[in-house]
Design a protein around this motif. Structure first.
Motif, PDB file in Angstrom:
ATOM      1  N   ALA A  43      25.210  -0.621 -46.610  1.00 55.70           N
ATOM      2  CA  ALA A  43      25.008  -1.261 -47.713  1.00 55.70           C
ATOM      3  C   ALA A  43      23.733  -1.440 -47.850  1.00 55.70           C
ATOM      4  O   ALA A  43      22.842  -1.389 -47.247  1.00 55.70           O
ATOM      5  N   ASP A  44      23.262  -1.291 -49.305  1.00 56.78           N
ATOM      6  CA  ASP A  44      21.995  -1.126 -49.702  1.00 56.78           C
ATOM      7  C   ASP A  44      21.415  -2.581 -50.395  1.00 56.78           C
ATOM      8  O   ASP A  44      21.881  -2.698 -51.460  1.00 56.78           O
ATOM      9  N   GLY A  45      20.746  -3.166 -49.503  1.00 51.98           N
ATOM     10  CA  GLY A  45      20.352  -4.504 -49.845  1.00 51.98           C
ATOM     11  C   GLY A  45      19.391  -4.689 -51.111  1.00 51.98           C
ATOM     12  O   GLY A  45      18.444  -3.724 -51.110  1.00 51.98           O
ATOM     13  N   SER A  46      19.594  -5.649 -51.870  1.00 48.48           N
ATOM     14  CA  SER A  46      18.815  -5.888 -53.140  1.00 48.48           C
ATOM     15  C   SER A  46      17.721  -6.859 -52.741  1.00 48.48           C
ATOM     16  O   SER A  46      17.848  -7.503 -51.608  1.00 48.48           O
ATOM     17  N   THR A  47      17.107  -7.210 -53.847  1.00 47.85           N
ATOM     18  CA  THR A  47      15.787  -8.367 -53.529  1.00 47.85           C
ATOM     19  C   THR A  47      16.565  -9.623 -53.250  1.00 47.85           C
ATOM     20  O   THR A  47      16.336 -10.564 -52.624  1.00 47.85           O
ATOM     21  N   ASN A  48      17.703  -9.777 -54.186  1.00 46.90           N
ATOM     22  CA  ASN A  48      18.538 -11.063 -53.894  1.00 46.90           C
ATOM     23  C   ASN A  48      18.983 -11.284 -52.564  1.00 46.90           C
ATOM     24  O   ASN A  48      19.091 -12.209 -52.076  1.00 46.90           O
ATOM     25  N   ASP A  49      19.587  -9.943 -51.930  1.00 42.46           N
ATOM     26  CA  ASP A  49      20.032 -10.095 -50.517  1.00 42.46           C
ATOM     27  C   ASP A  49      19.091 -10.419 -49.344  1.00 42.46           C
ATOM     28  O   ASP A  49      19.608 -11.136 -48.869  1.00 42.46           O
ATOM     29  N   GLU A 183      15.506   3.386 -43.664  1.00 47.87           N
ATOM     30  CA  GLU A 183      16.836   3.715 -44.147  1.00 47.87           C
ATOM     31  C   GLU A 183      17.390   5.055 -43.740  1.00 47.87           C
ATOM     32  O   GLU A 183      18.505   5.645 -43.960  1.00 47.87           O
ATOM     33  N   LEU A 184      16.460   5.756 -42.988  1.00 51.07           N
ATOM     34  CA  LEU A 184      16.918   7.058 -42.298  1.00 51.07           C
ATOM     35  C   LEU A 184      18.029   6.772 -40.935  1.00 51.07           C
ATOM     36  O   LEU A 184      18.667   7.558 -40.749  1.00 51.07           O
ATOM     37  N   THR A 185      17.854   5.440 -40.391  1.00 54.64           N
ATOM     38  CA  THR A 185      18.470   5.404 -39.155  1.00 54.64           C
ATOM     39  C   THR A 185      18.851   4.030 -39.000  1.00 54.64           C
ATOM     40  O   THR A 185      18.318   3.147 -38.032  1.00 54.64           O
ATOM     41  N   PRO A 186      19.519   3.518 -39.841  1.00 54.83           N
ATOM     42  CA  PRO A 186      19.918   1.751 -39.816  1.00 54.83           C
ATOM     43  C   PRO A 186      20.856   1.574 -38.699  1.00 54.83           C
ATOM     44  O   PRO A 186      21.368   0.405 -38.616  1.00 54.83           O
ATOM     45  N   LEU A 187      21.829   2.564 -38.314  1.00 56.58           N
ATOM     46  CA  LEU A 187      23.145   2.215 -37.834  1.00 56.58           C
ATOM     47  C   LEU A 187      22.799   1.724 -36.482  1.00 56.58           C
ATOM     48  O   LEU A 187      23.399   0.605 -36.101  1.00 56.58           O
ATOM     49  N   THR A 188      21.646   2.121 -35.424  1.00 53.86           N
ATOM     50  CA  THR A 188      21.479   1.284 -34.248  1.00 53.86           C
ATOM     51  C   THR A 188      21.157  -0.004 -34.456  1.00 53.86           C
ATOM     52  O   THR A 188      21.549  -0.946 -33.619  1.00 53.86           O
ATOM     53  N   MET A 189      20.507  -0.510 -35.608  1.00 54.59           N
ATOM     54  CA  MET A 189      19.870  -1.813 -35.664  1.00 54.59           C
ATOM     55  C   MET A 189      21.490  -2.704 -35.859  1.00 54.59           C
ATOM     56  O   MET A 189      21.492  -3.923 -35.391  1.00 54.59           O
ATOM     57  N   LEU A 190      22.330  -2.004 -36.830  1.00 57.08           N
ATOM     58  CA  LEU A 190      23.336  -2.848 -37.111  1.00 57.08           C
ATOM     59  C   LEU A 190      24.245  -2.995 -35.589  1.00 57.08           C
ATOM     60  O   LEU A 190      24.837  -3.978 -35.468  1.00 57.08           O
ATOM     61  N   ALA A 191      24.383  -1.992 -34.852  1.00 60.41           N
ATOM     62  CA  ALA A 191      24.858  -1.829 -33.866  1.00 60.41           C
ATOM     63  C   ALA A 191      24.489  -3.179 -32.950  1.00 60.41           C
ATOM     64  O   ALA A 191      24.982  -3.871 -32.070  1.00 60.41           O
ATOM     65  N   LEU A 192      23.057  -3.179 -32.718  1.00 64.66           N
ATOM     66  CA  LEU A 192      22.424  -4.250 -32.200  1.00 64.66           C
ATOM     67  C   LEU A 192      22.705  -5.676 -32.501  1.00 64.66           C
ATOM     68  O   LEU A 192      22.949  -6.566 -31.678  1.00 64.66           O
ATOM     69  N   ALA A 193      22.834  -5.741 -33.879  1.00 63.19           N
ATOM     70  CA  ALA A 193      23.105  -7.350 -34.554  1.00 63.19           C
ATOM     71  C   ALA A 193      24.536  -7.614 -33.766  1.00 63.19           C
ATOM     72  O   ALA A 193      24.673  -8.742 -33.377  1.00 63.19           O
ATOM     73  N   ASP A 194      25.547  -6.629 -33.675  1.00 65.52           N
ATOM     74  CA  ASP A 194      26.663  -7.003 -33.393  1.00 65.52           C
ATOM     75  C   ASP A 194      26.774  -7.213 -31.820  1.00 65.52           C
ATOM     76  O   ASP A 194      27.060  -8.322 -31.331  1.00 65.52           O
ATOM     77  N   VAL A 195      25.725  -6.567 -31.093  1.00 63.37           N
ATOM     78  CA  VAL A 195      25.671  -6.954 -29.562  1.00 63.37           C
ATOM     79  C   VAL A 195      25.028  -8.431 -29.316  1.00 63.37           C
ATOM     80  O   VAL A 195      25.167  -9.115 -28.406  1.00 63.37           O
ATOM     81  N   VAL A 208      20.006  -8.834 -40.739  1.00 66.50           N
ATOM     82  CA  VAL A 208      19.750  -7.365 -40.985  1.00 66.50           C
ATOM     83  C   VAL A 208      19.879  -6.837 -42.522  1.00 66.50           C
ATOM     84  O   VAL A 208      21.181  -7.041 -42.686  1.00 66.50           O
ATOM     85  N   VAL A 209      18.927  -6.351 -43.395  1.00 67.56           N
ATOM     86  CA  VAL A 209      19.315  -5.918 -44.534  1.00 67.56           C
ATOM     87  C   VAL A 209      18.455  -4.667 -44.643  1.00 67.56           C
ATOM     88  O   VAL A 209      17.431  -4.374 -45.147  1.00 67.56           O
ATOM     89  N   PRO A 210      19.611  -3.636 -44.614  1.00 60.24           N
ATOM     90  CA  PRO A 210      18.961  -2.093 -44.679  1.00 60.24           C
ATOM     91  C   PRO A 210      18.929  -2.161 -46.237  1.00 60.24           C
ATOM     92  O   PRO A 210      19.538  -2.777 -46.960  1.00 60.24           O
ATOM     93  N   THR A 211      18.089  -1.249 -46.808  1.00 61.74           N
ATOM     94  CA  THR A 211      17.778  -1.068 -48.149  1.00 61.74           C
ATOM     95  C   THR A 211      17.300   0.277 -48.362  1.00 61.74           C
ATOM     96  O   THR A 211      16.380   0.812 -47.450  1.00 61.74           O
ATOM     97  N   THR A 212      17.358   0.932 -49.540  1.00 60.07           N
ATOM     98  CA  THR A 212      16.607   1.983 -49.860  1.00 60.07           C
ATOM     99  C   THR A 212      15.262   1.589 -50.796  1.00 60.07           C
ATOM    100  O   THR A 212      14.563   2.433 -51.176  1.00 60.07           O
ATOM    101  N   SER A 213      15.244   0.295 -51.102  1.00 64.47           N
ATOM    102  CA  SER A 213      14.138  -0.182 -51.991  1.00 64.47           C
ATOM    103  C   SER A 213      13.190  -0.954 -50.997  1.00 64.47           C
ATOM    104  O   SER A 213      12.974  -2.333 -51.023  1.00 64.47           O
TER     105      SER A 213
END
Ligand code: ADP
Length: 484
Positions: A43-49, A183-195, A208-213
């Protein structure tokens, strides 16, 4: 289970304890740097997100601050154990999204996870003080309080550890947070949120809000006066921009920025030990570390021998996909990284450096660069002033200790430095005179969760880890009381 299973169903934004889509359903691809294939879409978070995430962090702040320190410590401890149990999967996931060999990624899991254990222990050691003022006319009491909602921006090179060393102390101190992983490596952080959720972290404490902006996101959240703290690990130019941006709301800031680490080898050094240390200080993470030895400064009487021995070790390393057996050196993070390393090597050779091994990129797909040793690098070459961020050891020489120290300090950076010598008096002089936040003496590995990691000059300010690490997340209220 495999590495990718850690993020299956968890590639959304993580806000207020729930996984959800980004505004408009926007997403972006995460690539495997070994072959540029798509690993997942996130997911590519916006400023509202990101403001939604801040709302959640703000709503959770008061009750989180009031929680029992022991409970916060126990959540970190549980997360530490869960990550240990899934260490192989975390290592594979990091290797996939970042490129480093799995064995090395396992080292990062151990190192990064130690911040959770360390700060699980620190959570119950937050205390103020009580004293009689010097004149005896009042009592001074200090109370430590969490600084409040935090915003963390992490880089791609250590996807787990750069997160845990901010998240660990923030949880221990009672702060809530919004995290923007690279944005190049967001997956580990998402897994960490889950743990952390599984470990019992209440909703809203970590978002956690990954974004390309990244620029838009940081501007939006930092314009909000409810945000009280920003901690950033990344490049010096972005760090400077964030410090400027923090001025409007006077957010507290911690900055872990670039480095240009000198690695000094004196004539009295144990050369084999120095080569061993050089391999660690240079090749950890394929050289993609802000602590990586960037400038080898070697006494002229031993430079040729040191270079030869180092080239032999570097030339024997196996380059390949991080998940393949026996691979020592994975791909760099992206094509731009290979171009930049190639350019620095070409310039150094043009200025007279000799290539002892490597000096080029192998053929084929992926962003690989061969381990390289350059001897007789000219002091004015670009490679001496730029962070190489690749598997290239650039060796220059010195003749006196004064020269070594002044060359080592001749940079705007001040993060890590290394020195090999058997002279104790010299060791003390170096520790006192090197303008660096960290000095490794006869070792190529200085990072440790129990030690204060951080830099001076344009490498930033603030410390992560050690007793100092939690200070970044605490405010002090002083209470003046009359004598009783
Ligand atoms: P690197 O060269 O290591 O990629 P960067 O400083 O560009 O270093 O990136 C580190 C982190 O900073 C990444 O998460 C990136 O998305 C983020 N970033 C880059 N520009 C900005 C910005 N203007 N505001 C906030 N974060 C940013």
């Amino acid at each position: 289970m495999t590495g990718m299973d850690l993020v299956s169903g968890r590639t959304g934004l993580f806000i207020n304890g729930e996984w959800r889509d980004a505004e408009g359903g926007e997403s972006f691809a995460v690539y495997d740097p070994a072959d540029a294939s798509v690993l997942a879409r996130v997911a590519d978070g916006s400023t509202n997100d990101v403001i939604d995430a801040l709302d959640a962090a703000v709503a959770a702040q008061a009750s989180w601050a009031a929680s029992a320190p022991r409970d916060r410590g126990e959540i970190l401890r549980k997360a530490f154990e869960l990550i240990n149990a899934r260490a192989d999967d975390f290592a594979e996931l990091m290797s996939l999204e970042m490129g480093k060999p799995v064995a090395e990624a396992k080292g990062e899991v151990t190192y990064g996870n130690e911040f959770f254990r360390w700060f699980s222990e620190e959570a119950v050691r937050i205390h103020g003080r009580w004293m009689n003022n010097p004149a005896g006319t009042s009592r001074l009491l200090t109370i430590r309080k969490p600084v409040g909602p935090c915003y963390f921006i992490t880089p791609w090179n250590f996807p787990l550890a750069m997160g845990t060393r901010k998240i660990g102390p923030a949880i221990a101190a009672g702060c809530t947070m919004v995290v923007k992983p690279a944005e190049l490596t967001p997956l580990t952080m998402l897994a960490l949120a889950d743990v952390l959720t599984e470990a019992g972290l209440p909703a809203g404490v970590l978002n956690v809000v990954p974004t390309t902006s990244a620029a838009d996101q940081s501007k939006a959240i930092m314009a909000d006066d409810r945000l009280r703290k920003v901690s950033f690990t990344g490049s010096t130019p972005v760090g400077k921009l964030l410090v400027k941006q923090s001025a409007d709301q006077l957010q507290r800031v911690s900055m872990e920025l670039g480095g240009n680490a000198p690695f000094l080898v004196f004539e009295d050094a144990d050369l084999d030990a120095a080569v061993e240390g050089a391999m660690l200080a240079k090749m950890r993470n394929m050289g993609e570390a802000c602590t990586a030895a960037n400038r080898f400064l070697v006494h002229s009487s031993v430079a040729a021998e040191f270079g030869e021995k180092l080239a032999e070790r570097m030339g024997a390393l196996r380059v390949g996909r991080g998940q393949d057996d026996g691979v020592d050196v994975g791909p760099l993070i992206e094509e731009k990284a290979v171009d930049s390393v190639s350019q620095l090597v070409t310039d150094a050779v043009h200025d007279g450096a000799k290539v002892l091994t490597g000096g080029n990129a192998p053929d084929g797909p992926g962003y690989f660069y061969n381990p390289t040793v350059l001897l007789d690098v000219h002091p004015e070459s670009e490679i001496n002033s730029q962070e190489i961020f690749g598997p290239v050891a650039a060796i220059a020489t010195f003749d006196t200790e004064e020269q070594a120290i002044s060359r080592a300090n001749d940079t705007e950076y001040g993060l890590a430095s290394y020195a090999y010598t058997r002279d104790l008096a010299r060791t003390i002089r170096l520790a006192e005179q090197l303008e660096y936040g960290m000095v490794g003496v006869n070792t190529g590995l200085i990072s440790n969760p129990a030690a204060p990691f951080g830099g001076m000059k344009q490498s930033g300010f603030g410390r992560e880890g050690g007793f100092e690490g939690i200070e970044e997340y605490l405010e002090t209220t002083y209470v003046s009381l009359p004598p009783f």
